[in-house]
Design a protein around this motif. Sequence first.
Motif, PDB file in Angstrom:
ATOM      1  N   ASN A   1       0.802  -1.215   0.000  1.00  0.00           N
ATOM      2  CA  ASN A   1       0.000   0.000   0.000  1.00  0.00           C
ATOM      3  C   ASN A   1       0.838   1.269   0.000  1.00  0.00           C
ATOM      4  O   ASN A   1       0.291   2.364   0.033  1.00  0.00           O
ATOM      5  N   THR A   2       2.162   1.133  -0.024  1.00  0.00           N
ATOM      6  CA  THR A   2       3.049   2.293  -0.024  1.00  0.00           C
ATOM      7  C   THR A   2       3.073   2.925  -1.406  1.00  0.00           C
ATOM      8  O   THR A   2       3.174   2.236  -2.417  1.00  0.00           O
ATOM      9  N   ARG A   3       2.960   4.246  -1.444  1.00  0.00           N
ATOM     10  CA  ARG A   3       3.043   4.985  -2.702  1.00  0.00           C
ATOM     11  C   ARG A   3       4.110   6.059  -2.563  1.00  0.00           C
ATOM     12  O   ARG A   3       4.269   6.660  -1.511  1.00  0.00           O
ATOM     13  N   VAL A   4       4.832   6.328  -3.630  1.00  0.00           N
ATOM     14  CA  VAL A   4       5.859   7.359  -3.654  1.00  0.00           C
ATOM     15  C   VAL A   4       5.409   8.423  -4.645  1.00  0.00           C
ATOM     16  O   VAL A   4       4.992   8.106  -5.755  1.00  0.00           O
ATOM     17  N   PHE A   5       5.475   9.692  -4.224  1.00  0.00           N
ATOM     18  CA  PHE A   5       5.122  10.770  -5.141  1.00  0.00           C
ATOM     19  C   PHE A   5       5.883  12.033  -4.787  1.00  0.00           C
ATOM     20  O   PHE A   5       6.352  12.204  -3.674  1.00  0.00           O
ATOM     21  N   GLU A   6       6.017  12.897  -5.779  1.00  0.00           N
ATOM     22  CA  GLU A   6       6.709  14.166  -5.585  1.00  0.00           C
ATOM     23  C   GLU A   6       5.776  15.146  -4.893  1.00  0.00           C
ATOM     24  O   GLU A   6       4.611  15.286  -5.260  1.00  0.00           O
ATOM     25  N   CYS A   7       6.309  15.832  -3.873  1.00  0.00           N
ATOM     26  CA  CYS A   7       5.479  16.812  -3.166  1.00  0.00           C
ATOM     27  C   CYS A   7       6.097  18.209  -3.172  1.00  0.00           C
ATOM     28  O   CYS A   7       5.396  19.173  -2.873  1.00  0.00           O
ATOM     29  N   PHE A   8       7.378  18.349  -3.539  1.00  0.00           N
ATOM     30  CA  PHE A   8       8.023  19.660  -3.477  1.00  0.00           C
ATOM     31  C   PHE A   8       9.323  19.621  -4.255  1.00  0.00           C
ATOM     32  O   PHE A   8       9.964  18.574  -4.322  1.00  0.00           O
ATOM     33  N   ARG A   9       9.711  20.751  -4.838  1.00  0.00           N
ATOM     34  CA  ARG A   9      10.985  20.852  -5.562  1.00  0.00           C
ATOM     35  C   ARG A   9      11.788  22.027  -5.026  1.00  0.00           C
ATOM     36  O   ARG A   9      11.222  23.016  -4.573  1.00  0.00           O
ATOM     37  N   ALA A  10      13.100  21.888  -5.127  1.00  0.00           N
ATOM     38  CA  ALA A  10      13.980  23.012  -4.799  1.00  0.00           C
ATOM     39  C   ALA A  10      13.735  24.111  -5.827  1.00  0.00           C
ATOM     40  O   ALA A  10      13.328  23.850  -6.958  1.00  0.00           O
ATOM     41  N   GLY A  11      13.948  25.346  -5.412  1.00  0.00           N
ATOM     42  CA  GLY A  11      13.783  26.462  -6.327  1.00  0.00           C
ATOM     43  C   GLY A  11      12.991  27.598  -5.694  1.00  0.00           C
ATOM     44  O   GLY A  11      12.766  27.638  -4.489  1.00  0.00           O
ATOM     45  N   ARG A  12      12.556  28.517  -6.547  1.00  0.00           N
ATOM     46  CA  ARG A  12      11.823  29.699  -6.106  1.00  0.00           C
ATOM     47  C   ARG A  12      10.334  29.368  -6.012  1.00  0.00           C
ATOM     48  O   ARG A  12       9.753  28.802  -6.932  1.00  0.00           O
ATOM     49  N   HIS A  13       9.739  29.734  -4.883  1.00  0.00           N
ATOM     50  CA  HIS A  13       8.305  29.504  -4.666  1.00  0.00           C
ATOM     51  C   HIS A  13       7.684  30.795  -4.157  1.00  0.00           C
ATOM     52  O   HIS A  13       8.337  31.588  -3.484  1.00  0.00           O
ATOM     53  N   ILE A  14       6.419  30.992  -4.463  1.00  0.00           N
ATOM     54  CA  ILE A  14       5.693  32.167  -3.985  1.00  0.00           C
ATOM     55  C   ILE A  14       4.531  31.670  -3.138  1.00  0.00           C
ATOM     56  O   ILE A  14       3.715  30.860  -3.590  1.00  0.00           O
ATOM     57  N   SER A  15       4.467  32.148  -1.887  1.00  0.00           N
ATOM     58  CA  SER A  15       3.415  31.722  -0.967  1.00  0.00           C
ATOM     59  C   SER A  15       2.067  32.292  -1.394  1.00  0.00           C
ATOM     60  O   SER A  15       1.993  33.195  -2.241  1.00  0.00           O
ATOM     61  N   MET A  16       0.997  31.801  -0.797  1.00  0.00           N
ATOM     62  CA  MET A  16      -0.340  32.319  -1.087  1.00  0.00           C
ATOM     63  C   MET A  16      -0.449  33.792  -0.718  1.00  0.00           C
ATOM     64  O   MET A  16      -1.278  34.513  -1.265  1.00  0.00           O
ATOM     65  N   ALA A  17       0.397  34.233   0.202  1.00  0.00           N
ATOM     66  CA  ALA A  17       0.399  35.641   0.612  1.00  0.00           C
ATOM     67  C   ALA A  17       1.277  36.498  -0.300  1.00  0.00           C
ATOM     68  O   ALA A  17       1.417  37.697  -0.076  1.00  0.00           O
ATOM     69  N   GLY A  18       1.906  35.883  -1.308  1.00  0.00           N
ATOM     70  CA  GLY A  18       2.724  36.619  -2.246  1.00  0.00           C
ATOM     71  C   GLY A  18       4.186  36.750  -1.853  1.00  0.00           C
ATOM     72  O   GLY A  18       4.947  37.440  -2.519  1.00  0.00           O
ATOM     73  N   ARG A  19       4.596  36.086  -0.789  1.00  0.00           N
ATOM     74  CA  ARG A  19       5.989  36.144  -0.335  1.00  0.00           C
ATOM     75  C   ARG A  19       6.846  35.178  -1.142  1.00  0.00           C
ATOM     76  O   ARG A  19       6.537  33.998  -1.250  1.00  0.00           O
ATOM     77  N   GLU A  20       7.937  35.697  -1.724  1.00  0.00           N
ATOM     78  CA  GLU A  20       8.840  34.870  -2.510  1.00  0.00           C
ATOM     79  C   GLU A  20       9.868  34.217  -1.598  1.00  0.00           C
ATOM     80  O   GLU A  20      10.442  34.867  -0.741  1.00  0.00           O
ATOM     81  N   MET A  21      10.086  32.907  -1.793  1.00  0.00           N
ATOM     82  CA  MET A  21      11.053  32.164  -0.996  1.00  0.00           C
ATOM     83  C   MET A  21      11.856  31.258  -1.915  1.00  0.00           C
ATOM     84  O   MET A  21      11.342  30.761  -2.911  1.00  0.00           O
ATOM     85  N   GLU A  22      13.096  31.052  -1.557  1.00  0.00           N
ATOM     86  CA  GLU A  22      13.986  30.175  -2.315  1.00  0.00           C
ATOM     87  C   GLU A  22      14.355  28.991  -1.426  1.00  0.00           C
ATOM     88  O   GLU A  22      14.771  29.164  -0.280  1.00  0.00           O
TER      89      GLU A  22
END
Length: 72
Positions: free
Chosen positions: A5-26
């Motif tokens: 029943n184990t599944r592997v999936f991608e949930c996040f990548r390195a790089g630049r992301h913008i939060s729902m509040a518009g804050r940019e994070m690396e």
Amino acid sequence: MSTENTRVFECFRAGRHISMAGREMEFTVGDLEKICANYRHAKSKAPLVLGHPTDNLPAFGEVNDLDRKSVV
């Protein structure tokens, strides 16, 4: 521990992301390695839910481990 029943999936990548509040994070590969290491020592596991319900229900499973995979 791996089961049928184990599944592997991608949930996040390195790089630049913008939060729902518009804050940019690396996030670097090193940041992801630290996140994975810290999760392995967590006392409780994250529930697998649809969206972000405040009560974390219904949970369809839990995240057993986080691992960083190199992307080519």
